[in-house]
Design a protein around this motif. Structure first.
Motif, PDB file in Angstrom:
ATOM      1  N   ASP A 110       0.820  -1.209   0.000  1.00 34.98           N
ATOM      2  CA  ASP A 110       0.000   0.000   0.000  1.00 34.98           C
ATOM      3  C   ASP A 110       0.862   1.271   0.000  1.00 34.98           C
ATOM      4  O   ASP A 110       0.563   2.235  -0.690  1.00 34.98           O
ATOM      5  N   TYR A 111       1.948   1.223   0.778  1.00 35.84           N
ATOM      6  CA  TYR A 111       2.872   2.365   0.845  1.00 35.84           C
ATOM      7  C   TYR A 111       3.502   2.598  -0.534  1.00 35.84           C
ATOM      8  O   TYR A 111       3.615   3.734  -0.998  1.00 35.84           O
ATOM      9  N   ALA A 112       3.877   1.480  -1.202  1.00 37.51           N
ATOM     10  CA  ALA A 112       4.488   1.606  -2.541  1.00 37.51           C
ATOM     11  C   ALA A 112       3.498   2.208  -3.541  1.00 37.51           C
ATOM     12  O   ALA A 112       3.860   3.059  -4.360  1.00 37.51           O
ATOM     13  N   LEU A 113       2.240   1.764  -3.455  1.00 39.81           N
ATOM     14  CA  LEU A 113       1.237   2.270  -4.405  1.00 39.81           C
ATOM     15  C   LEU A 113       0.859   3.721  -4.101  1.00 39.81           C
ATOM     16  O   LEU A 113       0.618   4.510  -5.009  1.00 39.81           O
ATOM     17  N   ALA A 114       0.844   4.065  -2.809  1.00 43.17           N
ATOM     18  CA  ALA A 114       0.434   5.425  -2.416  1.00 43.17           C
ATOM     19  C   ALA A 114       1.563   6.437  -2.574  1.00 43.17           C
ATOM     20  O   ALA A 114       1.312   7.633  -2.761  1.00 43.17           O
ATOM     21  N   ASN A 115       2.803   5.958  -2.500  1.00 44.99           N
ATOM     22  CA  ASN A 115       3.954   6.875  -2.524  1.00 44.99           C
ATOM     23  C   ASN A 115       4.972   6.473  -3.586  1.00 44.99           C
ATOM     24  O   ASN A 115       6.132   6.203  -3.265  1.00 44.99           O
ATOM     25  N   PRO A 116       4.540   6.428  -4.842  1.00 42.69           N
ATOM     26  CA  PRO A 116       5.488   5.969  -5.869  1.00 42.69           C
ATOM     27  C   PRO A 116       6.763   6.808  -5.907  1.00 42.69           C
ATOM     28  O   PRO A 116       7.855   6.259  -6.104  1.00 42.69           O
ATOM     29  N   GLU A 117       6.644   8.117  -5.676  1.00 44.22           N
ATOM     30  CA  GLU A 117       7.841   8.963  -5.759  1.00 44.22           C
ATOM     31  C   GLU A 117       8.848   8.627  -4.662  1.00 44.22           C
ATOM     32  O   GLU A 117      10.052   8.580  -4.908  1.00 44.22           O
ATOM     33  N   LEU A 118       8.332   8.376  -3.449  1.00 45.19           N
ATOM     34  CA  LEU A 118       9.255   8.020  -2.360  1.00 45.19           C
ATOM     35  C   LEU A 118       9.937   6.691  -2.638  1.00 45.19           C
ATOM     36  O   LEU A 118      11.112   6.512  -2.351  1.00 45.19           O
ATOM     37  N   ASN A 119       9.198   5.758  -3.240  1.00 50.02           N
ATOM     38  CA  ASN A 119       9.806   4.478  -3.566  1.00 50.02           C
ATOM     39  C   ASN A 119      10.841   4.605  -4.668  1.00 50.02           C
ATOM     40  O   ASN A 119      11.845   3.902  -4.662  1.00 50.02           O
ATOM     41  N   ARG A 120      10.593   5.486  -5.610  1.00 55.09           N
ATOM     42  CA  ARG A 120      11.595   5.693  -6.672  1.00 55.09           C
ATOM     43  C   ARG A 120      12.872   6.277  -6.087  1.00 55.09           C
ATOM     44  O   ARG A 120      13.984   5.927  -6.493  1.00 55.09           O
ATOM     45  N   ILE A 121      12.699   7.172  -5.110  1.00 58.23           N
ATOM     46  CA  ILE A 121      13.868   7.752  -4.453  1.00 58.23           C
ATOM     47  C   ILE A 121      14.600   6.679  -3.648  1.00 58.23           C
ATOM     48  O   ILE A 121      15.834   6.617  -3.629  1.00 58.23           O
ATOM     49  N   TYR A 122      13.842   5.800  -3.013  1.00 59.84           N
ATOM     50  CA  TYR A 122      14.439   4.703  -2.235  1.00 59.84           C
ATOM     51  C   TYR A 122      15.290   3.839  -3.175  1.00 59.84           C
ATOM     52  O   TYR A 122      16.459   3.524  -2.878  1.00 59.84           O
ATOM     53  N   LEU A 123      14.728   3.472  -4.330  1.00 58.44           N
ATOM     54  CA  LEU A 123      15.482   2.647  -5.283  1.00 58.44           C
ATOM     55  C   LEU A 123      16.747   3.371  -5.745  1.00 58.44           C
ATOM     56  O   LEU A 123      17.824   2.785  -5.806  1.00 58.44           O
ATOM     57  N   ASP A 124      16.604   4.632  -6.069  1.00 58.28           N
ATOM     58  CA  ASP A 124      17.752   5.409  -6.546  1.00 58.28           C
ATOM     59  C   ASP A 124      18.821   5.525  -5.449  1.00 58.28           C
ATOM     60  O   ASP A 124      20.021   5.520  -5.745  1.00 58.28           O
ATOM     61  N   ALA A 125      18.363   5.582  -4.192  1.00 62.32           N
ATOM     62  CA  ALA A 125      19.282   5.757  -3.056  1.00 62.32           C
ATOM     63  C   ALA A 125      20.241   4.586  -2.905  1.00 62.32           C
ATOM     64  O   ALA A 125      21.307   4.722  -2.304  1.00 62.32           O
ATOM     65  N   THR A 126      19.874   3.423  -3.464  1.00 71.40           N
ATOM     66  CA  THR A 126      20.712   2.235  -3.297  1.00 71.40           C
ATOM     67  C   THR A 126      21.787   2.118  -4.376  1.00 71.40           C
ATOM     68  O   THR A 126      22.618   1.213  -4.315  1.00 71.40           O
ATOM     69  N   THR A 127      21.761   3.016  -5.353  1.00 73.82           N
ATOM     70  CA  THR A 127      22.672   2.874  -6.489  1.00 73.82           C
ATOM     71  C   THR A 127      24.051   3.485  -6.220  1.00 73.82           C
ATOM     72  O   THR A 127      24.235   4.272  -5.287  1.00 73.82           O
ATOM     73  N   HIS A 128      24.965   3.120  -7.087  1.00 80.22           N
ATOM     74  CA  HIS A 128      26.355   3.559  -6.953  1.00 80.22           C
ATOM     75  C   HIS A 128      26.490   5.088  -7.097  1.00 80.22           C
ATOM     76  O   HIS A 128      27.372   5.689  -6.478  1.00 80.22           O
ATOM     77  N   GLY A 129      25.627   5.682  -7.890  1.00 81.39           N
ATOM     78  CA  GLY A 129      25.667   7.140  -8.068  1.00 81.39           C
ATOM     79  C   GLY A 129      25.460   7.902  -6.764  1.00 81.39           C
ATOM     80  O   GLY A 129      25.868   9.049  -6.628  1.00 81.39           O
ATOM     81  N   LEU A 130      24.825   7.276  -5.794  1.00 82.26           N
ATOM     82  CA  LEU A 130      24.544   7.921  -4.493  1.00 82.26           C
ATOM     83  C   LEU A 130      25.476   7.415  -3.393  1.00 82.26           C
ATOM     84  O   LEU A 130      25.176   7.603  -2.210  1.00 82.26           O
ATOM     85  N   ARG A 131      26.605   6.766  -3.784  1.00 80.99           N
ATOM     86  CA  ARG A 131      27.412   6.097  -2.776  1.00 80.99           C
ATOM     87  C   ARG A 131      27.975   7.053  -1.723  1.00 80.99           C
ATOM     88  O   ARG A 131      28.225   6.649  -0.589  1.00 80.99           O
ATOM     89  N   HIS A 132      28.147   8.331  -2.097  1.00 80.30           N
ATOM     90  CA  HIS A 132      28.694   9.269  -1.106  1.00 80.30           C
ATOM     91  C   HIS A 132      27.710   9.529   0.036  1.00 80.30           C
ATOM     92  O   HIS A 132      28.094  10.038   1.079  1.00 80.30           O
ATOM     93  N   LEU A 133      26.428   9.175  -0.162  1.00 77.25           N
ATOM     94  CA  LEU A 133      25.432   9.355   0.898  1.00 77.25           C
ATOM     95  C   LEU A 133      24.923   8.025   1.453  1.00 77.25           C
ATOM     96  O   LEU A 133      24.063   8.017   2.345  1.00 77.25           O
ATOM     97  N   SER A 134      25.453   6.894   0.926  1.00 77.16           N
ATOM     98  CA  SER A 134      24.902   5.572   1.267  1.00 77.16           C
ATOM     99  C   SER A 134      24.757   5.331   2.751  1.00 77.16           C
ATOM    100  O   SER A 134      23.733   4.858   3.223  1.00 77.16           O
ATOM    101  N   ARG A 135      25.811   5.627   3.497  1.00 77.57           N
ATOM    102  CA  ARG A 135      25.793   5.298   4.911  1.00 77.57           C
ATOM    103  C   ARG A 135      24.708   6.097   5.634  1.00 77.57           C
ATOM    104  O   ARG A 135      23.942   5.545   6.430  1.00 77.57           O
TER     105      ARG A 135
END
Lengths: 231, 231
Positions: A110-135
């Motif tokens: 339900d959270y994924a369906l209601a908040n697609p933008e937050l989930n897209r940010i979550y997915l992007d947050a796990t990528t190598h491009g964001l590694r400087h903020l990973s921790r």
């Protein structure tokens, strides 16, 4: 510019006092614009200039609110974290464990369906491009979930509902990994297609979500039930 | 330019005949450069011009090899898929199921450590920025794994090692979800930190990989063993 000058040093706020004092509508518009653009294009491909333009403010004003693109991004993530914490907050450690897990699986969808933008940010947050903020990102987003599992598993072991394991951390990792990829299946086209492939669905055949939730809960029940109660 | 003109229409090749006929070293250098840049910056933030420059060819030559950035990207992914297929290919359906799962968990980690760039591309492939290619990417990367699980689960059920379930697809989804997030824990700083949080590790305390692999395998064994053999 006075970055990170909140009273509480670890309050997780990355904006300046200037932002805290700005008009509420102006603040909301800026954060909504930043959320939409980071979610749509990903962190790396998003330009701070475009966000300022979209929010109708000058680039100078934006930098008086957020010392860097990182700070603006972390503020947007922090809003999502707060929503997630709220969604998980009322899980009762005294309630039957497997019913709670099923509730969590449902809420994750339900959270994924209601908040697609937050989930897209979550997915992007796990990528190598964001590694400087990973921790910082992982520390912020995963700690709530990990602590929630620790609490409800400990209570369920105490009641004899879940077998006493020596490795509660690894068990929580397994429980959460199933939940995370189930949630992503409703937030990402890639994972949606992955789920359909695993279920052997062809064409536009719909996913039987209720049957899937029941199967996942049963998988987890069998994995964690004490030997005696083993189905 | 003659895109996708291979003999086999579904051969998964996205390059032109011109590329097929080019010097092998030139081809390898271009693909290695593309892999490195897509992995480092993500698809969206990567410029085709930068790839051409990095590979020492003109942008015109690049477009005579690959009609679009998508085609170049899909070619790089296809190379990764071939490696993954090779890594999974010799899993023997006749071997004991839970030993095979443990082998797969180990290989998933080894693959992540040996091929960080391919894993970074895999993570990036799941994001919203790549949604226009999601179906093709997921179809290419997930089908091999899903079919492998189907094959070894069916054989293990036949032998009575795994309980006869009505929902083998959902079980395979659970097995693979644990495996995928375990693998990502060795490929992404975000997921590495997530794993450490779940295991309750502080500071630089090392992960006991052997204990973790044993715990994951036990979780899966309990979930899938037939009632009688339930530990």
């Amino acid at each position: 510019m006075e970055p990170n000058t909140d009273d509480k040093p670890n309050s997780g706020r990355f904006h300046t006092q200037t932002f805290a004092k700005a008009d509420v509508k102006r603040r909301e518009k800026l954060l909504a614009t930043a959320l939409a653009q980071f979610a749509e294009k990903g962190f790396s491909a998003t330009s701070v200039n475009d966000i300022a333009r979209g929010a109708g403010i000058s680039i100078g004003a934006l930098y008086s609110y957020f010392p860097s693109k990182d700070d603006l991004y972390l503020t947007v993530v922090e809003q999502g974290r707060a929503l997630l914490e709220e969604a998980l907050g009322d899980i009762d450690a005294a309630a039957p464990f497997f019913a709670s897990y099923e509730t969590l699986v449902r809420r994750a969808r339900d959270y994924a369906l209601a908040n697609p933008e937050l989930n897209r940010i979550y997915l992007d947050a796990t990528t190598h491009g964001l590694r400087h903020l990973s921790r910082r990102l992982s520390g912020s987003l995963e700690t709530i979930t990990a602590e929630m599992y620790r609490k409800i598993l400990a209570a369920a072991i105490e009641r004899g509902e879940v077998r006493a394991g020596t490795d509660t951390g690894a068990d929580a990792f397994c429980l959460d990994s199933i939940m995370v990829l189930f949630q992503f299946s409703f937030a990402s086209d890639y994972y949606q297609e992955r789920l359909r492939i695993f279920l052997g669905l062809s064409g536009d055949e719909p996913i039987d979500e209720e049957a899937l939730i029941a199967s996942i809960t049963n998988f987890v029940r069998r994995a964690l039930a004490p030997s005696g109660a083993c189905p």
